[in-house]
Enzyme design. Structure first.
Site, PDB file in Angstrom:
ATOM      1  CG  HIS A   1      44.679  49.028  44.403  1.00 51.80           C
ATOM      2  ND1 HIS A   1      44.722  48.624  43.086  1.00 51.80           N
ATOM      3  CD2 HIS A   1      45.517  48.187  45.080  1.00 51.80           C
ATOM      4  CE1 HIS A   1      45.535  47.581  42.971  1.00 51.80           C
ATOM      5  NE2 HIS A   1      46.038  47.296  44.164  1.00 51.80           N
ATOM      6  CD  GLU A   2      46.484  47.986  48.634  1.00 47.18           C
ATOM      7  OE1 GLU A   2      46.240  46.771  48.766  1.00 47.18           O
ATOM      8  OE2 GLU A   2      47.374  48.403  47.877  1.00 47.18           O
TER       9      GLU A   2
ATOM     10  CG  HIS B   1      43.986  43.746  46.380  1.00 51.83           C
ATOM     11  ND1 HIS B   1      44.056  42.817  45.362  1.00 51.83           N
ATOM     12  CD2 HIS B   1      44.942  44.676  46.108  1.00 51.83           C
ATOM     13  CE1 HIS B   1      45.012  43.174  44.517  1.00 51.83           C
ATOM     14  NE2 HIS B   1      45.560  44.303  44.938  1.00 51.83           N
TER      15      HIS B   1
ATOM     16  CD  GLU C   1      48.047  44.011  42.325  1.00 48.66           C
ATOM     17  OE1 GLU C   1      47.811  45.238  42.380  1.00 48.66           O
ATOM     18  OE2 GLU C   1      48.097  43.292  43.345  1.00 48.66           O
TER      19      GLU C   1
END
EC number: 3.4.24.-
Length: 286
Positions: free
Chosen positions: A132-133, A136, A212
């Protein structure tokens, strides 16, 4: 992912349109130019130093592969899958399980995790969080957030300029009916000065929530399975209310779960409702 990208684009366009409208209505062309220049300088400066500022404010410490071999290996493998340069790896001494990524470009990326996250999550769940990071970083969300903050900041600055101009005019007597003033115009101006920054903030938060969702979907793609991230989010949300984290409001939006739990209106949340994020991830699996 496509729908969320379209949504982000539309929200940015709406924020820009709001800025142009407010600038013309309150500050005029000169005021609008001054506000955008000041806001651009301040926010681009914040974007340029965002990685170092966020890491310093969170108390993150960079770790070597010798200090955290498993974490480094996980980040390296997932970075290859994401087609990204391997970001720097940081540890935050906190029992609250959480993580965030920063960096003004993929080449300047950094991933930070708390010491508490490895104690709570399984290896697969932690991999989902790291993915997930990385999403980003891949989506350049720091840049997008800076653009949104620049425009929202410019709207607020124009409203402030108009407010002080109105106060000054009322003291000097320059806002009388002969000069096109009047009670109705004053009331509409005051309402616009109050509502414009609120509207800009609401759009800015909506952009943050949209990013997100994109990072969740991107992380699931990188990992190849959305369920570990869904399970991780469930555990992290549970822990956030039981192990409070001493986090700064300036960096709270970076974390995978906002550490500043509280009664925020859904319009002003930096993150979507965790239950909705989990539901979307599980729907991807099915």
């Amino acid at each position: 992912m496509i729908m969320n990208t379209v949504k982000t684009t539309m929200l940015l366009a709406g924020l820009t349109a709001l800025f142009v409208f407010i600038g013309g209505a309150l500050g005029g062309q000169i005021g609008m130019i001054i506000a955008i220049v000041f806001a651009l300088v301040m926010n681009m400066g914040a974007w340029w130093f965002s990685d170092s500022l966020a890491l310093r404010m969170s108390g993150a410490r960079e770790v070597t592969p010798e200090e955290a071999p498993e974490l480094h290996e996980m980040v390296e493998v997932l970075s290859v899958r994401a087609e990204l340069p391997k970001p720097r790896v940081y540890i935050i001494e906190s029992e609250t399980p959480n993580a965030f990524a920063t960096g003004r470009s993929p080449e300047k990326g950094a991933v930070a995790v708390t010491t508490g996250i490895a104690r709570l999550l399984t290896r697969d769940e932690l991999a989902g969080v790291v993915a997930h990071e990385l999403a980003h970083i891949k989506h350049r969300d720091t840049l997008i957030s800076s653009i949104a903050a620049t425009i929202a900041g410019a709207v607020t600055m124009i409203a402030d300029m108009a407010m002080w101009s109105m106060i000054f005019s009322s003291f000097t007597g320059g806002n009388d009916e002969e000069e096109g003033g009047g009670l109705g115009e004053m009331v509409s101006g005051v309402l616009m000065m109050i509502l414009a920054p609120i509207a800009a903030m609401i759009i800015q938060m909506a952009i943050s929530r949209s990013r997100e969702y994109l990072a969740d979907a991107g992380g699931a793609q990188i990992l190849g399975d959305p369920l570990p991230l869904a399970s991780a989010l469930e555990k992290l949300e549970w822990a956030a209310g039981r192990v409070p984290m001493q986090a700064s409001p300036a960096t709270s939006h970076l974390y995978i779960i906002n550490p500043l739990v509280g009664g925020f209106s859904s319009l002003f949340r930096t993150h979507p409702q965790t239950e909705e994020r989990i539901a979307r991830l599980r729907a991807m699996a099915s």
